[in-house]
Structure formats: C-alpha cells, structure tokens
Design a protein around this motif. Structure first.
Motif, mmCIF file in Angstrom:
data_model
loop_
_atom_site.group_PDB
_atom_site.id
_atom_site.type_symbol
_atom_site.label_atom_id
_atom_site.label_comp_id
_atom_site.label_asym_id
_atom_site.label_seq_id
_atom_site.Cartn_x
_atom_site.Cartn_y
_atom_site.Cartn_z
ATOM 1 N N VAL A 99 12.764 -13.899 -3.003
ATOM 2 C CA VAL A 99 14.149 -13.526 -2.721
ATOM 3 C C VAL A 99 14.319 -12.014 -2.828
ATOM 4 C CG1 VAL A 99 16.507 -13.679 -3.628
ATOM 5 C CG2 VAL A 99 15.097 -15.748 -3.432
ATOM 6 N N ILE A 100 13.739 -11.423 -3.872
ATOM 7 C CA ILE A 100 13.979 -10.003 -4.105
ATOM 8 C C ILE A 100 13.261 -9.130 -3.080
ATOM 9 C CG2 ILE A 100 12.129 -9.770 -5.846
ATOM 10 C CD1 ILE A 100 15.532 -7.935 -5.878
ATOM 11 N N LEU A 101 12.098 -9.552 -2.591
ATOM 12 C CA LEU A 101 11.437 -8.764 -1.538
ATOM 13 C C LEU A 101 12.283 -8.803 -0.273
ATOM 14 C CD1 LEU A 101 7.665 -9.624 -2.049
ATOM 15 C CD2 LEU A 101 8.799 -7.421 -2.436
ATOM 16 N N ALA A 102 12.871 -9.977 0.000
ATOM 17 C CA ALA A 102 13.762 -10.104 1.163
ATOM 18 C C ALA A 102 14.988 -9.213 0.971
ATOM 19 C CB ALA A 102 14.168 -11.559 1.347
ATOM 20 N N GLU A 134 19.952 -8.673 -16.688
ATOM 21 C CA GLU A 134 20.591 -8.567 -15.365
ATOM 22 C C GLU A 134 21.527 -9.760 -15.164
ATOM 23 O OE1 GLU A 134 18.037 -9.021 -11.922
ATOM 24 O OE2 GLU A 134 19.476 -7.964 -10.638
ATOM 25 N N ARG A 135 20.996 -10.927 -15.484
ATOM 26 C CA ARG A 135 21.799 -12.138 -15.343
ATOM 27 C C ARG A 135 23.037 -12.082 -16.250
ATOM 28 N NH1 ARG A 135 20.717 -18.553 -16.312
ATOM 29 N NH2 ARG A 135 22.831 -18.842 -17.060
ATOM 30 N N PHE A 136 22.857 -11.599 -17.465
ATOM 31 C CA PHE A 136 23.980 -11.538 -18.407
ATOM 32 C C PHE A 136 25.110 -10.673 -17.842
ATOM 33 C CE2 PHE A 136 26.146 -9.215 -21.815
ATOM 34 C CZ PHE A 136 26.756 -10.284 -22.466
ATOM 35 N N VAL A 137 24.737 -9.497 -17.325
ATOM 36 C CA VAL A 137 25.746 -8.580 -16.790
ATOM 37 C C VAL A 137 26.425 -9.197 -15.564
ATOM 38 C CG1 VAL A 137 26.117 -6.329 -15.716
ATOM 39 C CG2 VAL A 137 24.536 -6.554 -17.670
ATOM 40 N N ALA A 138 25.616 -9.777 -14.681
ATOM 41 C CA ALA A 138 26.176 -10.352 -13.450
ATOM 42 C C ALA A 138 27.084 -11.541 -13.779
ATOM 43 C CB ALA A 138 25.039 -10.782 -12.519
ATOM 44 N N PRO A 185 23.161 -9.560 -7.744
ATOM 45 C CA PRO A 185 22.556 -9.503 -9.082
ATOM 46 C C PRO A 185 22.516 -10.846 -9.825
ATOM 47 C CG PRO A 185 24.730 -8.488 -9.093
ATOM 48 C CD PRO A 185 24.390 -8.752 -7.661
ATOM 49 N N SER A 186 23.532 -11.679 -9.683
ATOM 50 C CA SER A 186 23.517 -12.928 -10.454
ATOM 51 C C SER A 186 22.451 -13.878 -9.917
ATOM 52 C CB SER A 186 24.890 -13.592 -10.460
ATOM 53 O OG SER A 186 25.278 -13.956 -9.158
ATOM 54 N N ILE A 187 22.047 -13.680 -8.661
ATOM 55 C CA ILE A 187 20.981 -14.500 -8.075
ATOM 56 C C ILE A 187 19.620 -13.953 -8.489
ATOM 57 C CG2 ILE A 187 19.908 -15.211 -5.900
ATOM 58 C CD1 ILE A 187 22.858 -15.216 -4.763
ATOM 59 N N CYS A 188 19.422 -12.635 -8.326
ATOM 60 C CA CYS A 188 18.126 -12.047 -8.671
ATOM 61 C C CYS A 188 17.839 -12.184 -10.167
ATOM 62 C CB CYS A 188 18.080 -10.590 -8.239
ATOM 63 S SG CYS A 188 18.103 -10.431 -6.444
ATOM 64 N N GLY A 189 18.867 -12.076 -10.997
ATOM 65 C CA GLY A 189 18.681 -12.258 -12.439
ATOM 66 C C GLY A 189 18.164 -13.643 -12.771
ATOM 67 N N VAL A 232 16.298 -15.730 -10.242
ATOM 68 C CA VAL A 232 15.136 -16.214 -9.489
ATOM 69 C C VAL A 232 14.015 -15.189 -9.260
ATOM 70 C CG1 VAL A 232 16.564 -17.946 -8.332
ATOM 71 C CG2 VAL A 232 16.091 -15.782 -7.173
ATOM 72 N N CYS A 233 14.202 -13.927 -9.668
ATOM 73 C CA CYS A 233 13.142 -12.933 -9.459
ATOM 74 C C CYS A 233 11.916 -13.232 -10.328
ATOM 75 C CB CYS A 233 13.637 -11.546 -9.866
ATOM 76 S SG CYS A 233 14.345 -10.620 -8.527
ATOM 77 N N PRO A 234 10.706 -12.966 -9.805
ATOM 78 C CA PRO A 234 9.518 -13.050 -10.670
ATOM 79 C C PRO A 234 9.370 -11.729 -11.430
ATOM 80 C CG PRO A 234 8.859 -12.668 -8.397
ATOM 81 C CD PRO A 234 10.361 -12.646 -8.421
ATOM 82 N N GLN A 235 10.228 -11.535 -12.443
ATOM 83 C CA GLN A 235 10.267 -10.245 -13.154
ATOM 84 C C GLN A 235 8.902 -9.896 -13.741
ATOM 85 O OE1 GLN A 235 12.626 -12.674 -13.964
ATOM 86 N NE2 GLN A 235 14.540 -11.805 -13.216
ATOM 87 N N GLU A 236 8.132 -10.926 -14.126
ATOM 88 C CA GLU A 236 6.845 -10.651 -14.776
ATOM 89 C C GLU A 236 5.869 -9.909 -13.871
ATOM 90 O OE1 GLU A 236 7.922 -13.764 -14.101
ATOM 91 O OE2 GLU A 236 6.297 -15.018 -13.329
ATOM 92 N N ASN A 237 6.099 -9.987 -12.531
ATOM 93 C CA ASN A 237 5.227 -9.243 -11.607
ATOM 94 C C ASN A 237 5.872 -7.944 -11.148
ATOM 95 O OD1 ASN A 237 3.575 -11.497 -11.647
ATOM 96 N ND2 ASN A 237 4.636 -12.426 -9.903
ATOM 97 N N GLN A 238 7.148 -7.734 -11.508
ATOM 98 C CA GLN A 238 7.863 -6.584 -10.957
ATOM 99 C C GLN A 238 8.320 -5.653 -12.077
ATOM 100 O OE1 GLN A 238 10.574 -8.793 -8.464
ATOM 101 N NE2 GLN A 238 9.113 -8.794 -6.795
ATOM 102 N N CYS A 239 9.627 -5.572 -12.312
ATOM 103 C CA CYS A 239 10.144 -4.619 -13.296
ATOM 104 C C CYS A 239 9.470 -4.787 -14.665
ATOM 105 C CB CYS A 239 11.661 -4.760 -13.419
ATOM 106 S SG CYS A 239 12.240 -6.439 -13.720
ATOM 107 N N GLU A 240 9.412 -6.017 -15.141
ATOM 108 C CA GLU A 240 8.913 -6.229 -16.504
ATOM 109 C C GLU A 240 7.412 -5.953 -16.613
ATOM 110 O OE1 GLU A 240 10.342 -9.947 -18.176
ATOM 111 O OE2 GLU A 240 12.371 -9.565 -17.428
ATOM 112 N N ALA A 241 6.713 -6.018 -15.472
ATOM 113 C CA ALA A 241 5.274 -5.725 -15.484
ATOM 114 C C ALA A 241 5.024 -4.233 -15.710
ATOM 115 C CB ALA A 241 4.637 -6.166 -14.169
ATOM 116 N N GLN A 242 6.049 -3.409 -15.446
ATOM 117 C CA GLN A 242 5.903 -1.952 -15.582
ATOM 118 C C GLN A 242 6.445 -1.432 -16.907
ATOM 119 O OE1 GLN A 242 4.281 -0.427 -13.157
ATOM 120 N NE2 GLN A 242 4.180 -2.326 -11.986
ATOM 121 N N CYS A 243 7.067 -2.306 -17.690
ATOM 122 C CA CYS A 243 7.759 -1.878 -18.918
ATOM 123 C C CYS A 243 6.759 -1.269 -19.903
ATOM 124 C CB CYS A 243 8.472 -3.085 -19.534
ATOM 125 S SG CYS A 243 9.359 -2.699 -21.053
ATOM 126 N N HIS A 244 7.120 -0.077 -20.467
ATOM 127 C CA HIS A 244 6.220 0.590 -21.408
ATOM 128 C C HIS A 244 5.983 -0.215 -22.682
ATOM 129 C CE1 HIS A 244 5.444 4.087 -19.118
ATOM 130 N NE2 HIS A 244 6.717 4.426 -19.014
#
Lengths: 284, 468
Positions: free
Chosen positions: B442-445, B118-122, B86-90, B92-104
């Motif tokens: 990284v996150i797809l891997a 995610e980074r804060f928690v990790a 989690p501390s890595i994905c928080g 380097v992830c391209p959140q704008e194309n993934q989780c955050e792209a789906q946010c209501h």
C-alpha cells in the motif's frame, strides 16, 4: 443509480428492461455485458447486453428470473432505479468480414441476438438467426429480431411454433444445405447445455462456433478469477478474454459443474427474498 | 529528553482466542499514555534515516516529538502533510522493512514503534471534526483511474495543489485493495470510509461503476472530456493459478476471489448479504505473503477448524509482514513450510477433498536470490482439506492497455513508467502502484501516487496546453 425507462414482461419468467445509460450505450458492442447490483449488501451479477441505442443513450437487457437478484430486478418497473450498473465489460464478439453468420439463441439468450444480428447485418454480413424455446409462449422477441436478420428460424420443443425440435437440430439442417444454407460462423447464446449441443453439431462439419459463456462472477472486471473457463486446456477469464469463446475448445463439463458450486446458497437467498416479498405484500 | 528503553511499547491486542472467531480489529491501538511513553524513546536524530526509509518521507521525528510534547493537532498536521492516508498506513505498512528498519535504536535495541505512533495520531485525528475543504485554484482538470491507494493519494495531493480531480472507479465502492482485499480485522471499513470522506471534503470527486477503457476510452478523457492529465492506478490484476491437476474443482479459488467475496461483498454476513462464502472445516492457503495471511486468518474466522499455509520455501523467504505472521500463529494457523502443492484431490463429486503435496529442501539461491526449493523424492502426502485458496500473485489486467494506443508495457505486462515521475510512454499519462510494479505494498503505491501528483503539477506548469 441507473434509471429504468421501460419494462415489458415477455414471459412469466423473463422481462425486458430499457435503461438510461448513455455512457454504456455509447461504447457497447455485441457480446458485452454489464455488472448489476440491486441493493446494499446485494451481489454483483453479470447480464449480457441485449441491445443498445447510442443516439437515445439507452441499453436493453432481458432478465430471466432465477435467483434472488434476478427476482428483485424483475419486480422493478419504469421509473425505478438500479443501484449499480457498470459496463460494458468483456470483449466484443468478432467474426470474419463478409461471412454468413448464424446466431443461435436459446431461452432468454435469444435477446442477445437483437444487437448482434443488427450490427452484423449493418456491416454487410449475411445473417441467419435460430431461436428456440420449450413452447410458443416462452419464445421471446421474434418480431423484434425479424428485421435484424436475413433469415429467422423458430424452433419449439413441442412444435407449437415453427420447427419441432431443438435449435441444434435446426442448425444441423441448415449446415446440410437447407434453408439459408451452411453458415461460415455460428454464435450460440443460451443455457450451457444448449450451447454444448450447438458446439457438438458444428464440430464434425467444422463450422467455427463461438459460445457466450455465463460463469459465476464476483467483480467482473478482471480481478477475482472466479469466472475462469477452461478453453483448449488453458484457464481463460470470461470477464476479460470472453465471455465468448471457441465452442469446440470449451470444457463444458467443468463449466457446468463450477456453475453449480453455490446452488444451495442460491436457493437459500431466493427463499429469503420470496419470504420478504410475501411479507411485504401482506402488510399492503 | 529521549528515554532509553530497549523494548517497543507493545500494541494492545484483542484476545487471540476470541478474535480468531470474529472480525473485530486485532490491534486495539495505543492509549495516550502508551503513545507518550513510546514517543519518548525517539532519539530525534539529526540525520533521521527513518524518513528516507519511508516511501512518502514523513518527517517522522517531528511528528513523534509533537506526540511527546502532547501537541496532537501539530502531530496530525505534520503527518497528513506528508501522507494523505495516515490511519491506513499506520495499520498496514511493513514498517519493519521501511522506517523502523532505519531507526538508530536498532543498533542496540528495538526500533521506535513508528507505525503504532502513526496510527495513534491518525486515530486521534479521526475523533476531530473534518476541517479539509476544497481549494481549487487551477483551471486544469485531472482524471485518476482507480480509487485504490495510489489513485487516492495522487488525487489527494493534486487537490491540495489546487486541481479539480475526478477519480474513476470500476467497482461500486472506492478503496481498491483497501476495500476488497484487506479484511475488517486488519483495516476496518470505517477507517477507510473516513479517509475517503476527507478526500471528498477536499473536493475530490469519486465516480464509481465506470471502467476506463470500456465505459470511457482513455483518449476520450483528453479529447472529449477536457482532462489535462491522467494518472493510472488500476492495481495488480488477474490472479495466477498453478496449473496443477484439480485446480478447477469446486472449492478451489484465488485469494482475490475469497477476499472480494468476504470484504467487498460482505459474504461473511451471508445470508443477510447475498454473496455466499463457502468455507469448509479445513482450508489450505497456498503462498506466504500478506494476501495469504489475510485469507488464512479469515478462514478461521469463517468457521474453519484447521487453516494451513502451504509454502514451498521456508519461513525465512516468507513475504508477509512480521506482525501478520505473529498474529496468525497466535490465532492457530498451521504453517507447512517447504511443502509444494502437486495436485488438488477430487472427492468423487467434483469437490475438493485434499491437497497432494511434496516435501522440499532448500538448495542454492535462484534467480530471485532466494534459496531454491528442491523436491524430496518419495515425500508425497495428502493434506485433507475442503478448500484450497491460491495466493501466489497476480498478472496485470490487460483491459486498459488493450483499449488504449501507445501505452507501453514490459515483458510481464506491467505498465512502463518513469521511476521518479510515473510518466508512461503516453504524453501526460502517469501511472503508479501495482499496475506498474506488480503486486507490492500500500505504501509503495501511495508513494508513487504522491510522486506522480508532483510530476503532473510540474508537467502542467511547463506545458499548460495538452499535447493530445
């Protein structure tokens, strides 16, 4: 960590090492290399495997002291450890079955003929080795090489031992029919200028020639692309496709120029190592 | 209750003027106040689309809810249960194309800053003692090839499922692209080392300096070493070159070489470290993906006065994460869009003195669906530079496939693997990450590693005796 089992000084600037490396010894083939790192923060350098003993689980390397890392390795003795040794890397040297193979070794490159000639002879090849150095004090491993090949020719620039002249000149005479006669295939290992001279010698008479290139490498495992060599106008990666390539196709000008890209920095590193070593000596 | 605020809580950053000359991490991380403030923005949707947008399906609203409630141990537990890094994905992830792209929230406002949270928690978790311990309950041993993101995640998941796992790494240190590729200012090595430490605490064994295919043949893993299954996560492979004149001049290198010298070998500390980095006053990086951004931003930090991105398409087609792009602009990177490199110019001594380019315009979409760049006649010019760095992609490393029988590759040379399990053409051999997809994230891997761990677990329960 890889343990050094035995060392032997061959000349003032070359040293023989036998390492306890059973996994590498089990799969090593002639022409392959290992990547070494001697200290934290140290560089990774490729060293061609001179020989291996699968039963004993050991590999042999001959290291010529030129830069920072090779100077640090040369200071190590039996019982010492090398921080990282990875391999065997690169593609093994392959020659057509049954051929008369002439291995040509210049300087510390002669060491690599040990394993190559032994392996080829065992496979039924007729083997000739030509090794050369500036003078007889710089010749290495002639006695060890002798039983591994059918014919051994020694050359020195000053004539202090064997044929007076370059290995390429000796090779030319053999191609013309002297001594063991014309080889079907030549494998040259040594300084770039010597390998180029060998390739030029065999180009006219059309003797297939492999040269073992020694470009700068960083990872050595097929990732960085730093070791690219132009072969027949195409970029080839020495760590995966090589290090041996068709000597008639290699662009030696580019290869030699690229190998000098960090000369200044290499000198700076060497000075730091020498400085630290002499300071340490004074403390003792 | 969720609080309606239109904007994301901004990530605090290290000053752009200063950071363009050091390797300190750019994002400094949320404070607990920032995190609580941002966590309150989450709408806690019933049909949380963000979870589907995440390649490892983190229960995002649950962990954010825990942050809002101030229950950090719970937030960390939820996160780690779904994502072993989690501390890595928080970071380097391209959140704008993934989780955050789906946010209501996106319908009207900015999405919730899921990545920052995610980074804060990790990062909070990293301040706590490591509680992970080995839990080997199964007799089968699994070998993982490559200690990059897919391999590490796969190993972590298998360890959690009770398997004893050995990860074989070709280089002298684990991490793969996380170590040799991503620079310190984006992913500090201390973060990577901590995450690897957790895996080791879980009982994962990592063996460096072993090149599977060379040091040990793949078949030996099954036949002589007793492994029941293998996961291949060997990464993207050899760098591509353009094939333009002058590409072999001194001063031209691949981004892989540039970044490996800097990150893996610590070349930015030369001469203290032995591997040199040679960066001149002006550096051109060709390409516009994340690797290109890492290289161009590093050039400035290594002392370049001008650092260019040269890209034949436009800003719209750029592959880099939005955050990296913005950071690069702030740091002073000069973007040359619609500019196609034609030739590297020789200074007369075999070194680079410039990059000859041609201006382009955009035409109809090409096979990739992106607008095709068309050369503008007579627009050639020379950009004076001392270094050219190529970040235009990779081709698969043939080392493992060449030394292993029965391992199928596609036309591009990538490993053929089942999309949902990662199973290759060889029984009990699975693969994931860049070795299968070509260079990706990284996150797809990580997602592929996680899926394959589950698939290995299922395969071994069905067929406890190896088919080899």
């Amino acid at each position: 960590m890889t343990r050094i089992l035995e060392t032997r000084r061959l000349t003032p600037v070359t040293k023989y090492f036998r390492l306890d490396a059973p996994l590498i010894a089990r799969s090593a083939m002639p022409g392959q290399f290992v990547m070494l790192r001697v200290r934290e923060g140290g560089e990774r350098i490729p060293i061609t495997i001179a020989d291996y003993d699968r039963k004993a689980g050991t590999i042999s390397l001959v290291i010529q002291q030129v830069g920072a890392t090779t100077t640090l390795i040369s200071a190590l003795e039996a019982g010492d450890d090398i921080l990282d040794v990875a391999g065997p890397l690169g593609s093994p040297i392959e020659v057509a079955a049954g051929a008369h193979v002439c291995g040509v070794g210049g300087g510390f490159g002669s060491a690599v003929l040990l394993g190559l000639m032994r392996e080829l002879k065992a496979k039924g090849h007729r083997t000739t080795a030509i090794i050369g150095a500036r003078n007889k004090d710089l010749l290495i491993l002639a006695d060890e090489l002798k039983p591994n090949c059918d014919h051994l020719a020694i050359c020195t620039d000053d004539g202090s031992s064997g044929f007076k002249g370059f290995v390429s000149q000796q090779l030319e005479r053999f191609i013309e029919g002297e001594g063991p006669g014309r080889p079907d295939c030549v494998v040259a290992i040594g300084p770039m200028a010597m390998m180029r001279a060998v390739a030029e010698t065999t180009r006219g008479p059309k003797v297939k020639t492999l040269v073992s290139m020694d470009p700068l490498m960083v990872d050595g495992t097929g990732m960085c692309g730093g070791c690219r060599v132009m072969v027949g106008g195409k970029a080839q990666f020495a760590c995966v496709e090589g290090p041996a390539f068709d000597g008639h196709e290699v662009d030696f000008d580019v290869a030699m120029r690229r190998n000098k890209a960090y000369v200044k920095e290499e000198k700076q590193s060497l000075e730091r190592v020498n400085c630290a070593r002499s300071a340490a000596k004074e403390v003792h | 209750m969720p609080v309606k605020r239109s904007d994301k809580t901004p990530m605090p950053v290290h000053d752009a003027q200063l950071r363009a000359h050091d390797f300190v991490e750019v994002n400094t991380g949320y404070t607990p106040a920032h995190a609580a403030f941002e966590a309150e923005r989450c709408l806690r949707c019933q049909d949380a689309a963000c979870v589907d947008g995440c390649p490892v399906n983190i229960p995002i609203p649950d962990f954010i809810h825990a942050v809002a409630a101030g229950d950090m141990p719970k937030a960390a537990q939820i996160l780690r249960g779904a994502n072993p890094l989690p501390s890595i994905c928080g970071r380097v992830c391209p959140q704008e194309n993934q989780c955050e792209a789906q946010c209501h929230m996106l319908k009207r406002f900015n999405p919730v800053a899921i990545g920052h949270l995610e980074r804060f928690v990790a990062d909070w978790e990293r301040t706590q003692p490591v509680t992970a311990k080995p839990n080997i309950t199964r007799k089968e041993k699994i070998a993982v090839i490559g200690a990059g993101p897919s391999g590490l995640v796969c190993a972590g998941e298998l360890a959690r499922l009770g398997y004893s796992v050995t990860v074989y790494e070709a280089l002298h240190a684990p991490g793969g692209v996380l170590r040799y590729g991503i620079p310190e200012f984006r992913l500090p090595k201390s973060v990577l080392d901590w995450e690897i430490g957790v895996l080791k605490a879980m009982g994962v064994e990592i063996v460096c300096n072993v090149v599977i295919g060379r040091t040990i043949k793949m078949d030996d893993l099954f036949e002589n070493m007793g492994y029941a299954a293998v996961f291949i996560g060997t990464g993207a492979g050899l760098p591509q070159f353009l094939g333009i004149p002058g590409e072999n001049l001194n001063g031209v290198m691949s981004a892989n070489e540039f970044l490996t010298r800097m990150n893996l070998m610590g070349g930015y500390k030369f001469p203290e470290n032995d591997t040199p980095m040679k960066v001149g006053k002006r550096v051109a990086v060709i390409g516009a993906g994340n690797t290109a951004m890492d290289a161009v931003r590093s050039s400035l930090r290594l002392g370049a006065e001008a650092a260019y991105i040269v890209y034949r398409r436009s800003e719209k087609e750029m592959g880099a994460r939005v955050e990296e792009y913005h950071h690069a602009i702030e740091e002073g990177v000069d973007f040359r869009w619609l500019t196609n490199p034609l030739e590297v110019v020789d200074d007369g001594n075999g070194w680079v003195s410039g990059l000859k380019c041609q201006k382009m315009k955009l035409g109809e979409p090409d096979a990739s669906g992106r607008a095709r760049p068309i050369p503008i006649e007579g627009s050639e010019f020379v950009l004076p530079v001392d270094n050219v760095v190529l970040a235009i992609g990779t081709t698969p490393n043939p080392l493992l496939t060449r030394t292993t029988s029965g391992l199928m590759t596609n036309k591009k040379g990538c490993l053929v693997a089942d999309e949902s399990t990662g199973l290759t053409s060889k029984a009990l051999v699975f693969a994931g990450g860049d070795a299968v997809t070509g260079a990706a994230t990284v996150i797809l891997a990580a997602g592929a590693g996680k899926r394959s761990a589950q698939a290995i677990h299922e395969a071994l329960q069905q067929a406890p005796v190896a088919a080899h």
